[in-house]
Design an enzyme around this catalytic site. Structure first.
Site, mmCIF file in Angstrom:
data_model
loop_
_atom_site.group_PDB
_atom_site.id
_atom_site.type_symbol
_atom_site.label_atom_id
_atom_site.label_comp_id
_atom_site.label_asym_id
_atom_site.label_seq_id
_atom_site.Cartn_x
_atom_site.Cartn_y
_atom_site.Cartn_z
ATOM 1 N N CYS A 368 0.807 -1.233 0.000
ATOM 2 C CA CYS A 368 0.000 0.000 0.000
ATOM 3 C C CYS A 368 0.838 1.280 0.000
ATOM 4 O O CYS A 368 0.594 2.168 -0.823
ATOM 5 C CB CYS A 368 -0.987 0.021 1.148
ATOM 6 S SG CYS A 368 -1.270 -1.536 1.958
ATOM 7 N N ARG A 397 6.471 -11.172 5.503
ATOM 8 C CA ARG A 397 5.882 -10.999 6.828
ATOM 9 C C ARG A 397 6.442 -12.068 7.752
ATOM 10 O O ARG A 397 6.595 -13.219 7.354
ATOM 11 C CB ARG A 397 4.361 -11.130 6.760
ATOM 12 C CG ARG A 397 3.743 -10.022 5.954
ATOM 13 C CD ARG A 397 2.244 -10.155 5.899
ATOM 14 N NE ARG A 397 1.708 -9.174 4.951
ATOM 15 C CZ ARG A 397 0.449 -9.122 4.568
ATOM 16 N NH1 ARG A 397 -0.414 -9.978 5.065
ATOM 17 N NH2 ARG A 397 0.056 -8.204 3.701
ATOM 18 N N GLN A 415 1.353 -10.878 -3.456
ATOM 19 C CA GLN A 415 -0.058 -10.489 -3.447
ATOM 20 C C GLN A 415 -0.431 -9.970 -4.824
ATOM 21 O O GLN A 415 0.331 -9.221 -5.421
ATOM 22 C CB GLN A 415 -0.275 -9.345 -2.462
ATOM 23 C CG GLN A 415 -0.419 -9.768 -1.028
ATOM 24 C CD GLN A 415 -0.755 -8.577 -0.172
ATOM 25 O OE1 GLN A 415 -0.103 -7.541 -0.243
ATOM 26 N NE2 GLN A 415 -1.777 -8.711 0.641
ATOM 27 N N ASP A 417 -2.107 -7.468 -5.662
ATOM 28 C CA ASP A 417 -2.585 -6.363 -4.839
ATOM 29 C C ASP A 417 -3.002 -5.203 -5.723
ATOM 30 O O ASP A 417 -2.365 -4.932 -6.734
ATOM 31 C CB ASP A 417 -1.408 -5.914 -3.958
ATOM 32 C CG ASP A 417 -1.875 -5.308 -2.666
ATOM 33 O OD1 ASP A 417 -3.092 -5.175 -2.471
ATOM 34 O OD2 ASP A 417 -1.004 -4.971 -1.841
ATOM 35 N N HIS A 419 -4.757 -1.048 -5.338
ATOM 36 C CA HIS A 419 -5.325 0.008 -4.524
ATOM 37 C C HIS A 419 -6.109 0.937 -5.417
ATOM 38 O O HIS A 419 -5.611 1.360 -6.464
ATOM 39 C CB HIS A 419 -4.222 0.730 -3.754
ATOM 40 C CG HIS A 419 -3.567 -0.184 -2.765
ATOM 41 N ND1 HIS A 419 -2.439 -0.922 -3.067
ATOM 42 C CD2 HIS A 419 -3.928 -0.538 -1.504
ATOM 43 C CE1 HIS A 419 -2.134 -1.673 -2.025
ATOM 44 N NE2 HIS A 419 -3.004 -1.470 -1.062
ATOM 45 N N LYS A 503 -14.980 -4.195 5.262
ATOM 46 C CA LYS A 503 -14.455 -5.015 4.164
ATOM 47 C C LYS A 503 -15.418 -6.121 3.771
ATOM 48 O O LYS A 503 -16.316 -6.480 4.529
ATOM 49 C CB LYS A 503 -13.124 -5.634 4.568
ATOM 50 C CG LYS A 503 -13.252 -6.624 5.711
ATOM 51 C CD LYS A 503 -11.978 -7.413 5.932
ATOM 52 C CE LYS A 503 -12.130 -8.293 7.169
ATOM 53 N NZ LYS A 503 -11.048 -9.208 7.388
ATOM 54 N N HIS A 549 -8.218 -1.273 -0.636
ATOM 55 C CA HIS A 549 -7.225 -2.312 -0.925
ATOM 56 C C HIS A 549 -8.018 -3.500 -1.434
ATOM 57 O O HIS A 549 -9.026 -3.849 -0.839
ATOM 58 C CB HIS A 549 -6.506 -2.835 0.312
ATOM 59 C CG HIS A 549 -5.994 -1.832 1.261
ATOM 60 N ND1 HIS A 549 -4.653 -1.650 1.480
ATOM 61 C CD2 HIS A 549 -6.613 -0.977 2.096
ATOM 62 C CE1 HIS A 549 -4.472 -0.729 2.408
ATOM 63 N NE2 HIS A 549 -5.641 -0.307 2.798
#
Ligand SMILES: [Zn+2]
Ligand SMILES: [Zn+2]
Length: 677
Positions: A368, A397, A415, A417, A419, A503, A549
């Site tokens: 992000c 992580r 990911q 991912d 945004h 979410k 996200h």
């Protein structure tokens, strides 16, 4: 209403006026004794002044025993619980999913009963139901042996056969503590101290001579635990602290019938055969290497090609759906993580900082902040929005050692991912588009079913959440409207949202009926504020954009793990690492093999020739073990005719076919991302 009479509202709408103190069992019996015999527990939803009624309904201040509980929420109680206030009542039968938890917790009592009868010196911890069954923690100087477990299993059968009633009893807290102290029951002392308050009456359950500190509920008697099995034994430190005594945790599972238990173990066996770690090795898809570290994935060529197809598909779809592709660095200055707040609330999941010449850097746990920096790098007007930035971003992580699990739980992953930065007015359309996209992912990769959860905030706990009331209301209604526009059934979970926004979670259902949480669409009111994101609105003023996200595979690694298990390694043609295996019958067919290989490759198919000096059947077996979708066999006859003999995975020998016809068929299946062969 007369204090002596209460109103019991039944699910069919009937209201029964009964004397206070009537039990659910008596009501069930008055409807039909057969119904009464089939019931396990009752579900009560207190009516009227919920808090006061709940207080009256429960003995002492027991509602506080295992932490705070919503007094107005439905709760399960024993069939023998006296009803003393107006309530909704639902009689819960064995088929109710919550009934399974009750029988499993009751099985934990049966286990503890058996252990104390065989090994009276044992001290008891606690024995909750779990998703897969139950466990009970025991403290005993001597570890249980496999022989002990067999004895315990046999003793449990006796306890069940005795069919002792589960009876609830109460004792003043101080008396209970004195007795537990006297008997050296240090774990029970801990639980009573923690979960009850001075002056409370403490609740126990008795079956036969066995008594346990417990708030229930339980099945009516031990005989209702029709099928119970010890599954494993593990060590655990008391309260998870290695300075504390070591406990022995006995795991088991229980069902209302032997048939249900047999089906459960058959499913487990099937799942074990599909274990992606096993198949990953067998099919040479990926590895995890000790020398490189736990939770870090090596994609081998055959896994790598599948990953390429997944990523290509994802990137193409992103572009088609109006996303821009970006790439951001893997390490970034610690300063950035301070602004984003990760240093504060996510530090425990991040790799420790590394010192470089000018500053400290940290590996990224999320993409992000990188995408935010790209957004922030240009002035934005409302005409630029929505800005959708997508990246197949590698993140790292920290997961505790011992918690890693193949591809499903790792320390480094990718990911898919994205945004989305948009105006409040664009929220709903963006969410609808995200759900469409998520559906496309699931459908394309062969998952037909999914479940949706909407996590919202708890407006009574305002201080806990970032963002304005307006933002929350807009986002929650945006998510709701989007789901309703799509006609998707969903479950709302109040209070489950992250502090920074509501979410939607999409859980896919695999071929064994297992649920996997992969796709998420998550609002964020926190980061746009922290980074002071802006756009110039139609009014010429500066506004803060809304940020979403979203990840659809979730993690490419995890999604791959689920794919392997879903297909048991027998991937559909478009994903299969080797789509066609070629088996020339003898050496004189090697020339023809080269020609067939060249034509298949020219058609874009992935081919492997087995031109070893081996028997034909051995070569066919090897391709079959690799779960190759098509095996083409050819000798003189096929060579002369320009044909191939086709063996289709799962269907066997399909006979001879002109090569051109086979190629046309295979190409069509690949183009259609078909799961059929
Ligand atoms: Zn219990
Ligand atoms: Zn993000």
């Amino acid at each position: 209403m007369n204090a002596q009479t209460i109103a019991v509202h039944l699910p069919d709408g009937a209201i029964r006026e009964v004397p206070a103190g009537t039990t659910p069992l008596e009501i069930a019996n008055s409807i039909s004794p057969r119904l009464a015999a089939a019931c396990v527990v009752a579900r009560l939803t207190p009516l009227g002044g919920a808090k006061e009624i709940a207080a009256a309904q429960e003995h002492g201040s027991e509602a506080a025993m295992y932490g705070a509980e919503d007094a107005a929420a439905p709760r399960l109680v024993d069939l023998t619980t006296p009803l003393i206030a107006d309530t909704k009542l639902e009689l819960v039968k064995e088929t109710d999913p919550e009934a399974l938890k009750v029988v499993r917790h009751s099985a934990a009592h049966v286990l503890a009963t058996a252990v104390l009868e065989l090994f009276p010196e044992t001290k008891l911890g606690h024995g909750p139901a779990t998703d897969a069954g139950f466990f009970y923690d025991f403290h005993r100087a001597k570890p249980f042996t496999p022989e002990d477990l067999a004895l315990i299993q046999a003793k449990m059968a006796e306890v069940v056969a005795r069919d002792d009633k589960f009876v609830r009893e109460y004792e003043p807290r101080e008396q209970a503590l004195t007795e537990f102290d006297r008997d050296g029951d240090f774990m029970k002392t801990h639980f009573v101290t923690k979960f009850t308050a001075p002056g409370d009456e403490v609740s126990f359950y008795r079956n036969g001579k066995f008594v346990d500190f417990c708030r229930g509920p339980h099945v009516p008697s031990t005989g209702r635990v029709k099928a119970v099995k010890i599954t494993s034994l593990a060590g655990a430190y008391w309260l998870g602290d290695e300075k504390n005594p070591q406990l022995q945790r006995i795991y088991g599972t229980a069902f209302f019938s032997q048939k249900a238990m047999d089906e459960h173990f058959a499913r487990l066996e099937e799942a074990a055969k599909r274990d992606h770690r096993l198949l990953g090795k067998q099919l040479d898809l990926f590895s995890i290497q000790e020398i490189a570290g736990a939770g870090l994935i090596f994609w081998h060529p055959k896994g790598g090609i599948i990953r390429k197809i997944m990523e290509d598909w994802m990137r193409e779809e992103c572009l088609r759906r109006g996303y821009s592709l970006v790439f951001t660095p893997h390490v970034m200055r610690r300063e950035l993580w301070k602004i984003s707040g990760h240093e504060g609330f996510y530090s425990g999941n991040m790799y420790t900082p590394m010192e470089l010449d000018d500053a400290e850097y940290r590996l990224k746990p999320m993409n992000c902040p990188g995408h935010i920096l790209i957004y922030k790098n240009s002035p934005r007007s409302y005409r630029d929005l929505p800005v959708r930035l997508a990246e197949l971003g590698n993140v790292y992580r920290y997961e505790r050692s011992g918690t890693m699990h193949g591809l499903l739980r790792v320390r480094g992953f990718t990911q898919d991912d994205a945004h989305i930065f948009c105006t409040p007015g664009q929220i709903e359309d963006e969410v609808v588009a995200c759900i469409d996209f998520a559906e496309a992912v699931l459908k394309t990769f062969g998952f037909l079913e999914f479940q949706v959860e909407l996590s919202t905030w708890d407006p009574n706990d305002r201080a806990h959440y970032a963002g304005s009331d307006d933002n929350w209301n807009l986002a929650v209604s945006g998510l709701k409207n989007a789901l309703e526009r799509k006609g998707i059934a969903y479950k709302t979970i109040p209070g489950e949202a992250a502090f920074y926004g509501p979410k939607i979670d999409i859980k896919l259902v695999d071929v064994l009926g297992r649920l996997w949480q992969l796709s998420t669409v998550q609002f964020d009111f926190n980061l746009p504020a922290r980074f002071e994101l802006e756009y110039v609105g139609e009014d010429g003023e500066r506004h803060q954009p809304v940020m979403v996200h979203r990840a659809l595979f979730g993690s490419v690694e995890r999604f791959f793990g689920v794919l392997i298990e879903h297909y048991a390694g027998a991937f559909p043609l478009w994903l299969a690492p080797v789509q066609v295996g070629l088996v020339p019958i003898s050496e004189r067919h090697h020339e023809y093999a080269k020609k067939v290989e060249a034509e298949l490759k020219a058609a874009g198919l992935r081919v492997e020739v087995d031109d070893r000096n081996e028997k034909m059947n051995g070569k066919i077996r090897d391709f079959a073990n690799q779960k190759t979708p098509y095996i083409l066999v050819f000798g003189d006859k096929e060579q002369e005719a320009g044909a191939v003999s086709v063996r289709t995975r799962g269907k066997g020998d399909q006979g001879s076919m002109p090569l051109a016809e086979f190629i046309a068929k295979a190409k069509a299946l690949v183009a259609g991302q078909s799961t059929e062969l």
